[in-house]
Design an enzyme around this catalytic site. Sequence first.
Site, PDB file in Angstrom:
ATOM      1  N   CYS A 295      33.234  19.734  19.255  1.00 24.43           N
ATOM      2  CA  CYS A 295      33.029  19.240  20.610  1.00 24.43           C
ATOM      3  C   CYS A 295      33.808  17.938  20.776  1.00 24.43           C
ATOM      4  O   CYS A 295      33.681  17.021  19.956  1.00 24.43           O
ATOM      5  CB  CYS A 295      31.543  19.008  20.862  1.00 24.43           C
ATOM      6  SG  CYS A 295      31.177  18.223  22.451  1.00 24.43           S
TER       7      CYS A 295
ATOM      8  N   CYS B 296      31.067  14.865  21.282  1.00 23.37           N
ATOM      9  CA  CYS B 296      30.202  14.332  20.217  1.00 23.37           C
ATOM     10  C   CYS B 296      30.649  14.698  18.810  1.00 23.37           C
ATOM     11  O   CYS B 296      30.076  14.217  17.836  1.00 23.37           O
ATOM     12  CB  CYS B 296      28.766  14.795  20.427  1.00 23.37           C
ATOM     13  SG  CYS B 296      28.517  16.576  20.196  1.00 23.37           S
TER      14      CYS B 296
ATOM     15  N   CYS C 139      27.644  22.482  24.754  1.00 28.63           N
ATOM     16  CA  CYS C 139      27.389  22.015  23.398  1.00 28.63           C
ATOM     17  C   CYS C 139      25.890  21.771  23.260  1.00 28.63           C
ATOM     18  O   CYS C 139      25.296  21.034  24.044  1.00 28.63           O
ATOM     19  CB  CYS C 139      28.170  20.734  23.117  1.00 28.63           C
ATOM     20  SG  CYS C 139      27.732  19.915  21.568  1.00 28.63           S
TER      21      CYS C 139
ATOM     22  N   CYS D  87      25.079  17.752  22.612  1.00 23.67           N
ATOM     23  CA  CYS D  87      25.233  16.713  23.641  1.00 23.67           C
ATOM     24  C   CYS D  87      25.175  17.242  25.065  1.00 23.67           C
ATOM     25  O   CYS D  87      25.179  16.450  26.010  1.00 23.67           O
ATOM     26  CB  CYS D  87      26.535  15.946  23.422  1.00 23.67           C
ATOM     27  SG  CYS D  87      28.040  16.883  23.825  1.00 23.67           S
TER      28      CYS D  87
ATOM     29  N   CYS E 288      35.040  31.634  27.129  1.00 23.44           N
ATOM     30  CA  CYS E 288      36.202  31.060  27.815  1.00 23.44           C
ATOM     31  C   CYS E 288      35.989  29.546  27.881  1.00 23.44           C
ATOM     32  O   CYS E 288      35.165  29.048  28.648  1.00 23.44           O
ATOM     33  CB  CYS E 288      36.300  31.660  29.210  1.00 23.44           C
ATOM     34  SG  CYS E 288      37.763  31.146  30.129  1.00 23.44           S
TER      35      CYS E 288
END
Length: 218
Positions: free
Chosen positions: A134, A137, A180, A183, A205
Site C-alpha cells: 500500500c 501505509c 487496504c 489504513c 483493478c
Amino acid sequence: MKPETLSHGRQQTKNLLCEEILRKMGSNVLKLSPFSFSKALVFPKSASSKLLPPPQFSFSFSPKTNSAAGLRLSLPSSRRNFVAMAGAGSVRKSEEEWRAVLSPEQFRILRQKGTEYPGTGEYDKFFEEGVYNCAGCGTPLYKSTTKFNSGCGWPAFYEGLPGAINSTPDPDGMRTEITCAACGGHLGHVFKNEGFPTPTNERHCVNSISLKFLPANS
C-alpha cells in the site's frame, strides 16, 4: 591428570556456560553433542509457531582450536518467502496527517477515492517479481505472481494477500470497492466472472498510485 582430560573439562565448562547464557536469552536447547560441543536452538514458541516453523540457530566450540565457531542461523524455506502483515484497521491518521505524508495525487486517490486515467499508471505494464505494498501505509497487498495483463488500462490482480484487502459494495450497488484493510486507502474495484483464465476468476483493478512495488531481491 592427562592434558586431553583437562582440555575436555574446559570445553565442557564453556559448553555449560554458553548453554546458560543462551537460556537466559530465551532460547531452548534442542540438542547437545559432547563431541562437537554444538547446540541447535529455536526461539520460544509463540502464537505464530503453529503456522510457521521456527528459525533454528546453532552454536559450536572447536576442541582443536579451543574457540567458539559462532552462531549460525537457518531459516526454514516456508519462512524465507513470508510476508509480514499489518492488522486490520491498525493504521489511523487524520486528514491533515494523511495530507502531510501523501502527494496531492496520492491523497486524491487513496483518501478521496479518485481514479487515475487508464494506461497512465506506473505498474500497468509492469511485471517484475516482488510484492506490491500500500502506498499509504506500506502494508503488503499483492504478490507479483497474482498480477496478469487484463488489457483494462490498470494493474490487475486475481487475488490479494490473505486479510490484506477489504471489499465493500459502492452505494449505487454497481461495483465493489477494494481498500487496504490496514489504513482504509482506496485501491480500486474488484470484478468477478469476467472469463479471465485465472484461478479465482476475479480482477482486482487497482490504481498504480495506490501501490508501491518492492522487488523480490530487496
